[in-house]
Design a protein around this motif. Structure first.
Motif, PDB file in Angstrom:
ATOM      1  N   LYS A  23       0.819  -1.199   0.000  1.00  0.00           N
ATOM      2  CA  LYS A  23       0.000   0.000   0.000  1.00  0.00           C
ATOM      3  C   LYS A  23       0.857   1.255   0.000  1.00  0.00           C
ATOM      4  O   LYS A  23       0.557   2.238  -0.659  1.00  0.00           O
ATOM      5  CB  LYS A  23      -0.925  -0.003   1.214  1.00  0.00           C
ATOM      6  N   LYS A  24       1.958   1.227   0.756  1.00  0.00           N
ATOM      7  CA  LYS A  24       2.820   2.396   0.847  1.00  0.00           C
ATOM      8  C   LYS A  24       3.584   2.648  -0.449  1.00  0.00           C
ATOM      9  O   LYS A  24       3.994   3.769  -0.719  1.00  0.00           O
ATOM     10  CB  LYS A  24       3.818   2.217   1.999  1.00  0.00           C
ATOM     11  N   ASP A  25       3.794   1.612  -1.233  1.00  0.00           N
ATOM     12  CA  ASP A  25       4.597   1.762  -2.441  1.00  0.00           C
ATOM     13  C   ASP A  25       3.869   1.142  -3.625  1.00  0.00           C
ATOM     14  O   ASP A  25       4.442   0.411  -4.417  1.00  0.00           O
ATOM     15  CB  ASP A  25       5.959   1.078  -2.253  1.00  0.00           C
ATOM     16  N   ASP A  30       3.128  -1.341  -9.422  1.00  0.00           N
ATOM     17  CA  ASP A  30       2.392  -1.328 -10.681  1.00  0.00           C
ATOM     18  C   ASP A  30       3.284  -1.067 -11.885  1.00  0.00           C
ATOM     19  O   ASP A  30       2.780  -0.976 -13.013  1.00  0.00           O
ATOM     20  CB  ASP A  30       1.292  -0.261 -10.637  1.00  0.00           C
ATOM     21  N   LYS A  31       4.584  -0.937 -11.697  1.00  0.00           N
ATOM     22  CA  LYS A  31       5.498  -0.683 -12.797  1.00  0.00           C
ATOM     23  C   LYS A  31       6.254  -1.948 -13.162  1.00  0.00           C
ATOM     24  O   LYS A  31       6.545  -2.791 -12.304  1.00  0.00           O
ATOM     25  CB  LYS A  31       6.497   0.414 -12.404  1.00  0.00           C
ATOM     26  N   ASN A  32       6.581  -2.086 -14.441  1.00  0.00           N
ATOM     27  CA  ASN A  32       7.356  -3.240 -14.885  1.00  0.00           C
ATOM     28  C   ASN A  32       8.797  -3.140 -14.407  1.00  0.00           C
ATOM     29  O   ASN A  32       9.418  -2.082 -14.490  1.00  0.00           O
ATOM     30  CB  ASN A  32       7.342  -3.336 -16.413  1.00  0.00           C
ATOM     31  N   ARG A 119       5.858  -7.323 -13.184  1.00  0.00           N
ATOM     32  CA  ARG A 119       5.555  -6.546 -11.996  1.00  0.00           C
ATOM     33  C   ARG A 119       6.301  -7.105 -10.787  1.00  0.00           C
ATOM     34  O   ARG A 119       6.951  -8.138 -10.865  1.00  0.00           O
ATOM     35  CB  ARG A 119       4.048  -6.544 -11.758  1.00  0.00           C
ATOM     36  N   ARG A 120       6.172  -6.405  -9.675  1.00  0.00           N
ATOM     37  CA  ARG A 120       6.928  -6.780  -8.486  1.00  0.00           C
ATOM     38  C   ARG A 120       6.553  -8.165  -7.984  1.00  0.00           C
ATOM     39  O   ARG A 120       7.404  -8.918  -7.509  1.00  0.00           O
ATOM     40  CB  ARG A 120       6.713  -5.748  -7.379  1.00  0.00           C
ATOM     41  N   LYS A 166       5.805 -14.169  -7.618  1.00  0.00           N
ATOM     42  CA  LYS A 166       7.041 -13.869  -6.891  1.00  0.00           C
ATOM     43  C   LYS A 166       6.760 -13.704  -5.405  1.00  0.00           C
ATOM     44  O   LYS A 166       5.813 -13.013  -5.019  1.00  0.00           O
ATOM     45  CB  LYS A 166       7.662 -12.574  -7.437  1.00  0.00           C
ATOM     46  N   PHE A 167       7.600 -14.325  -4.588  1.00  0.00           N
ATOM     47  CA  PHE A 167       7.449 -14.167  -3.158  1.00  0.00           C
ATOM     48  C   PHE A 167       7.811 -12.740  -2.748  1.00  0.00           C
ATOM     49  O   PHE A 167       8.797 -12.179  -3.242  1.00  0.00           O
ATOM     50  CB  PHE A 167       8.354 -15.134  -2.403  1.00  0.00           C
ATOM     51  N   PRO A 168       7.044 -12.135  -1.853  1.00  0.00           N
ATOM     52  CA  PRO A 168       7.397 -10.799  -1.362  1.00  0.00           C
ATOM     53  C   PRO A 168       8.497 -10.865  -0.313  1.00  0.00           C
ATOM     54  O   PRO A 168       8.733 -11.909   0.304  1.00  0.00           O
ATOM     55  CB  PRO A 168       6.083 -10.301  -0.748  1.00  0.00           C
TER      56      PRO A 168
END
Length: 236
Positions: A23-25, A30-32, A119-120, A166-168
């Protein structure tokens, strides 16, 4: 599939635990992601093939195919490289009065894999492969007294769709984000092959579910660590 449920569960739990960070980032999420320069990548690529057989239902059985890929991930978010695949399994068909009992498949590929999203926490891409290799059939005669084998050239063309989760990163532990789960499905069409009978071909659907290692993230984290290490060393 049940063997991978713990991995998927870990990803879901990690995503929930990292909710506040997302939420903070959210703009970054949302960017590739893009590598700053071409990066070497290598990965195991175990697949399950369905060979088209008009005598059986479409998803009646699958064949385990072992493989590996290596290549480059470009700043344009396209992967290119080569791959190698191998399978050995039993078959059932009549060819020239002999009963086919086994098939060994080996082939190499070149591939291009454009990414629609990197994405992330997830990726979506479309691997396209063309290859060349050989298939070897083993035969036995009806009286079991004679046996022979036959080899032929094959040229497979494969188009698929790949999704990676992808694992956070949790509690500042970066290595966790180097790993994830990859799911691929697609169709394999053989441009050239000699088959046991018109009812059996090397064409068919395939899928893969496997752990994933994101080498580009390891490179990026190492460069950040090296830069900070040099800065600390310079201040001494």
């Amino acid at each position: 599939m049940p063997n991978y449920l713990p991995i998927l569960l870990l990803w879901l739990i990690g995503s929930a635990a990292a909710g506040q960070v997302i939420k903070k980032d959210s703009s970054a999420a949302d960017k590739n992601e893009r590598p700053s320069k071409p990066r070497f990548i290598a990965e195991l690529d175990q697949r399950f093939f369905y060979f088209k057989d008009r005598r059986q239902p479409l998803f009646s059985n699958s064949t385990n195919v072992w493989g590996a890929r290596a290549g480059l991930l470009w700043p344009s978010n396209i992967k290119t490289g080569i791959g190698f695949y191998y399978a050995s399994h039993a078959v059932d068909g009549i060819w020239g009065g002999y009963q086919a009992i086994g098939r060994r498949l080996t082939y190499a590929t070149v591939y291009v894999e454009p990414y629609f999203y990197r994405r992330r926490y997830w990726e979506l891409s479309a691997p396209i492969e063309v290859g060349a290799g050989r298939v070897q059939y083993s035969f036995t005669h009806a009286d079991q007294a004679q046996s022979r084998s036959s080899r032929s050239l094959i040229v497979p063309l494969t188009v698929g769709l790949s999704v990676s989760l992808k694992f956070p990163m949790l509690w500042g532990f970066k290595p966790l984000r180097w790993f994830g789960v990859n799911l691929i499905t697609g169709y394999r069409y053989t441009l050239r092959d000699e088959v046991v009978s018109p009812q059996i071909t090397l064409n068919g659907l395939y899928y893969s579910i496997s752990p994933a290692i994101f080498l580009d993230r390891i490179y990026a984290d190492y460069e950040i660590w090296r830069k900070k290490h040099r800065q600390r060393k310079g201040k001494r």
